[in-house]
Scaffold this active site. Structure first.
Site, short mmCIF file in Angstrom:
data_model
loop_
_atom_site.label_atom_id
_atom_site.label_comp_id
_atom_site.label_asym_id
_atom_site.label_seq_id
_atom_site.Cartn_x
_atom_site.Cartn_y
_atom_site.Cartn_z
CB THR A 198 -20.23 24.16 -45.73
OG1 THR A 198 -19.05 23.36 -45.79
CG2 THR A 198 -20.10 25.14 -44.59
NE ARG A 199 -20.26 16.02 -44.92
CZ ARG A 199 -19.72 15.46 -46.00
NH1 ARG A 199 -20.24 15.68 -47.20
NH2 ARG A 199 -18.69 14.67 -45.92
CG HIS A 203 -9.92 24.76 -47.81
ND1 HIS A 203 -9.12 24.87 -46.70
CD2 HIS A 203 -10.47 23.52 -47.76
CE1 HIS A 203 -9.16 23.74 -46.02
NE2 HIS A 203 -9.97 22.90 -46.63
CG HIS A 206 -15.19 25.98 -49.95
ND1 HIS A 206 -14.00 25.47 -49.52
CD2 HIS A 206 -15.88 24.96 -50.49
CE1 HIS A 206 -13.96 24.18 -49.78
NE2 HIS A 206 -15.09 23.83 -50.38
NE ARG A 292 -18.80 16.88 -60.13
CZ ARG A 292 -18.67 15.64 -59.73
NH1 ARG A 292 -18.65 15.36 -58.44
NH2 ARG A 292 -18.55 14.66 -60.61
CG ASP A 293 -22.60 13.94 -54.66
OD1 ASP A 293 -23.78 13.59 -54.68
OD2 ASP A 293 -21.70 13.27 -54.11
CG HIS A 294 -26.47 20.33 -51.89
ND1 HIS A 294 -26.00 21.62 -51.71
CD2 HIS A 294 -27.24 20.07 -50.80
CE1 HIS A 294 -26.48 22.11 -50.59
NE2 HIS A 294 -27.23 21.19 -50.01
CB ALA A 295 -26.93 16.82 -49.00
NE ARG A 437 -9.71 -13.43 -22.19
CZ ARG A 437 -11.02 -13.62 -22.27
NH1 ARG A 437 -11.73 -13.77 -21.19
NH2 ARG A 437 -11.62 -13.64 -23.44
NE ARG A 451 -13.10 -17.13 -27.73
CZ ARG A 451 -11.93 -17.73 -27.52
NH1 ARG A 451 -10.81 -17.05 -27.62
NH2 ARG A 451 -11.87 -19.01 -27.22
CB ILE A 477 -6.84 -14.76 -29.20
CG1 ILE A 477 -5.92 -15.46 -28.18
CG2 ILE A 477 -7.12 -15.68 -30.39
CD1 ILE A 477 -6.55 -16.67 -27.51
CB ALA A 478 -8.57 -10.05 -31.53
S1 PPS Z 1 -9.79 -13.31 -26.81
O1 PPS Z 1 -10.44 -14.33 -27.66
O2 PPS Z 1 -9.05 -12.35 -27.63
O3 PPS Z 1 -10.74 -12.67 -25.91
O4 PPS Z 1 -8.72 -14.13 -25.94
P1 PPS Z 1 -7.60 -13.50 -25.00
O5 PPS Z 1 -8.21 -12.59 -24.02
O6 PPS Z 1 -6.50 -12.92 -25.81
O7 PPS Z 1 -7.04 -14.78 -24.25
C1 PPS Z 1 -6.05 -14.59 -23.28
C2 PPS Z 1 -5.40 -15.87 -22.87
O8 PPS Z 1 -6.35 -16.75 -22.32
C3 PPS Z 1 -5.85 -18.08 -22.43
N1 PPS Z 1 -7.04 -18.95 -22.64
C4 PPS Z 1 -7.67 -19.18 -23.80
N2 PPS Z 1 -7.43 -18.77 -25.06
C5 PPS Z 1 -8.28 -19.17 -26.03
N3 PPS Z 1 -9.35 -19.97 -25.81
C6 PPS Z 1 -9.62 -20.40 -24.56
N4 PPS Z 1 -10.70 -21.17 -24.35
C7 PPS Z 1 -8.78 -20.02 -23.50
N5 PPS Z 1 -8.75 -20.24 -22.17
C8 PPS Z 1 -7.69 -19.60 -21.67
C9 PPS Z 1 -4.85 -18.09 -23.57
O9 PPS Z 1 -3.63 -18.50 -23.01
C10 PPS Z 1 -4.77 -16.62 -24.03
O10 PPS Z 1 -3.45 -16.14 -24.10
P2 PPS Z 1 -2.39 -16.36 -25.29
O11 PPS Z 1 -1.29 -15.42 -24.92
O12 PPS Z 1 -3.07 -15.99 -26.55
O13 PPS Z 1 -1.99 -17.77 -25.22
#
Ligand code: PPS
Length: 573
Positions: A198-199, A203, A206, A292-295, A437, A451, A477-478
């Site tokens: 078992t993994r 209960h 079993h 049933r469906d072992h592993a 940052r 980034r 920003i991601a």
């Molecule tokens: S990321 O892409 O998620 O790693 O960016 P992040 O760390 O959130 O960015 C932080 C703030 O850096 C400023 N900044 C820039 N943003 C985007 N592109 C470029 N080239 C850049 N240079 C500086 C920007 O103001 C980000 O902050 P926010 O609060 O989003 O304005």
């Protein structure tokens, strides 16, 4: 070894451990050898190889054995062998090795665990292997995914000499090698032994099933859970072992034993079931429960199962006589309310009502702190699960804002933090883009690579905070979807993850231009600026979307607060 116990696979139980003098000699000789730091998977395989759990293998497989195992499920000697046991290394290490060399295998701390006397080094065709062994090259199959994405490109085959066993510090009295387990069976006078693989936590269903299997066969029972590597997302083995220990008390005295198996599962379905049978035979068991469906890894995203529900049983049926260990086919046990008892599903009279709780339902009940009925599990097991999975109101969580620069992420994050502190109960951390940052990523720029590193760091910190019951509010920003998904995957197993897309349109962000950066980007002074000269991939998986054009920060944050309450993470009453 006691004569009356079942023979190991291939006739002899291998013990690849070198004696003290030889181990010291190997360590001395290894000064001139190439070293390889074993991966967690390889450490599991090594431990089973050295202790004889994978008899008759005497090392990591050579090319002939590998190819014939993939193709025909047999070693070149003809012995049944369904799943390759390989040492995969980088091209760099592979190019250092010649036939006749030895390789020092080390754990992550650098301790030498074994010497591998190299017979062959070759580049693996991992796609072909995935197809042959798993029947698929889909990355939705965890075994195929591991093989195609995490396995190194070269294989090294050869015989092993063990120098030290991999170190364990948990549940030592339950970590029984095949030889130790055989000794134990012999001393208890057990000959007929049913193993239960078992993994998952056990209960009542079993316990009923295993109890009946043993009783019907007039055999003893070995609860033999995998504690090496299982399916990502499974309950951790510490919690599971505490649950198994609790269940053990519910069998008649001296009929059942618990031992832990350091196997790295591949989720290989039928072929893996065969491997499980071989391993249990090596540990002295005469029978293996196969359900049933072992592993199996379940279904892909379109709902299509990777293996048929009884494919594993069918494969074992074909090979059990040759193997000598018999399969006990698992009849699913269901709770019959009218009888207040468990019964095999095929024996329940038609008019009687049955009850069950699925894994998903159980997780939801734990998350919401709802009742888990005593017909489903033992109180001690439920208590253990509740310790590991507290209700959401006591779990940590991460709120991850993503959006263009000047979209309002930081403002929303700051307001949310104060609201959460007003509610209280958990430590709260703000991981705002600018703050991160400054304190975590000061050396990074804004290329995709940098980034991604930045977001991964945020994800790691957020997951640690979440794991320890706190709240992380992130506001970078991601811009890239892939990395946001990775962060979700890091946080999700340890608590809540809520992605909030701050979807304020670019024109509004540019008009706001809080830091004057849009103007600089337009003028070409700032390069790679998100929304102007760098991409932003809109999320399709956000739990909440907020456009701050016409909305006050309080209104925006209210959406998040209501979502958190609906999901049970906070309580406003
Ligand atoms: S990321 O892409 O998620 O790693 O960016 P992040 O760390 O959130 O960015 C932080 C703030 O850096 C400023 N900044 C820039 N943003 C985007 N592109 C470029 N080239 C850049 N240079 C500086 C920007 O103001 C980000 O902050 P926010 O609060 O989003 O304005």
């Amino acid at each position: 070894m006691a004569q009356h116990l079942i023979e190991p696979h291939g006739g002899t139980l291998k013990n690849l451990m070198a004696d003290k003098e030889r181990a010291a000699e190997l360590k001395r000789l290894s000064r001139d050898w190439t070293s390889w730091d074993l991966t967690p998977r390889q450490i599991c395989d090594l431990e089973l190889l050295v202790s004889g759990g994978l008899s008759p293998l005497e090392g990591f497989m050579t090319q002939d054995d590998y190819e014939s195992a993939c193709r025909e499920m047999r070693l070149s000697s003809g012995a049944l062998w369904p799943v390759p046991i390989m040492l995969d290394v980088t091209e760099e290490v592979a190019s250092d090795l010649k036939d006749g060399d030895s390789l020092a295998l080390r754990d992550p701390e650098g301790t030498m665990l074994a010497a591998l006397h190299v017979e062959q080094v070759w580049e693996a065709d991992r796609l072909a292997e995935a197809q042959q062994v798993f029947g698929t090259t889909s990355l939705e199959h965890p075994g195929a995914k591991y093989l195609l994405e995490q396995t190194h490109p070269y294989y090294v085959g050869g015989k092993l000499e063990g120098v030290a066993m991999p170190g364990h510090y948990d549940f030592l009295e339950l970590r029984l090698t095949p030889a130790k387990l055989r000794e134990k069976f012999a001393s208890l006078g057990w000959q007929k032994i049913v193993a239960f693989q078992t993994r998952n936590p056990m209960h009542r269903a079993h316990q009923e099933l295993t109890f009946r299997a043993a009783a019907e066969l007039e055999a003893n029972l070995l609860i033999h859970p995998v504690v090496g590597m299982t399916k990502p997302g499974d309950v951790d083995h510490y919690t599971r072992v505490r649950c198994y220990q609790a269940v053990l008390g519910h069998y008649p005295k001296n009929t059942a034993l618990l031992a832990l198996l350091p196997l790295a599962m591949r989720m290989g379905g039928p072929r893996e079931a065969l491997l499980h049978a071989i391993i249990r035979k090596n540990h002295g068991c005469t029978h293996l429960v196969v359900g049933r469906d072992h592993a199996g890894p379940g279904s892909d995203s379109s709902g299509k199962p990777f293996y048929g529900p009884y494919e594993a049983q069918e494969l074992l049926k074909v090979h059990q006589d040759e193997l000598g260990i018999q399969m006990v086919p698992f009849k699913m046990m269901v709770y019959v309310e009218d009888k207040d008892a468990y019964m095999p599903v095929d024996q329940v009279p038609e008019e009687m009502k049955t009850k069950s709780i699925s894994g998903t339902e159980l997780r939801e009940r734990l998350a919401r702190g709802r009742e888990i009925p005593s017909w489903f599990s033992f109180p001690e097991v439920i208590a253990e699960l509740r310790r590991t999975y507290p209700p959401r109101g006591r779990q940590g969580f991460t709120v991850f804002f993503t959006g263009l620069p000047s979209s309002g992420k930081s403002t929303l994050a700051n307001v949310l933090i104060t609201k959460l502190m007003e509610i209280g109960g958990r430590p709260t951390t703000l991981l705002d883009g600018d703050l991160v940052r400054k304190h975590l990523s000061s050396e990074l720029g804004f290329s995709k690579e940098h980034r991604d590193i930045n977001i991964r760091r945020i994800g790691w910190v957020a997951s640690e905070i979440t794991k320890n019951g706190g709240i992380a509010v992130c506001a970078p920003i991601a811009p890239y979807d892939r990395i946001r998904k990775d962060v979700r995957a890091m946080v999700k197993p340890v608590g809540g993850f809520i992605l909030v897309h701050v979807a304020t349109p670019i024109e509004v962000c540019e008009q706001r231009d809080r830091k004057g950066l849009f103007a600089k980007a337009r003028a070409g002074i700032i390069k790679e600026f998100t929304g102007i000269s760098d991409p932003y991939e809109e999320p399709a998986d956000a739990e909440i979307t907020i456009d701050t054009t016409e909305m006050s920060p309080q209104q925006g944050v209210q959406n998040v607060i209501l979502h958190l309450e609906k999901e049970g993470f906070i309580s406003l009453t």
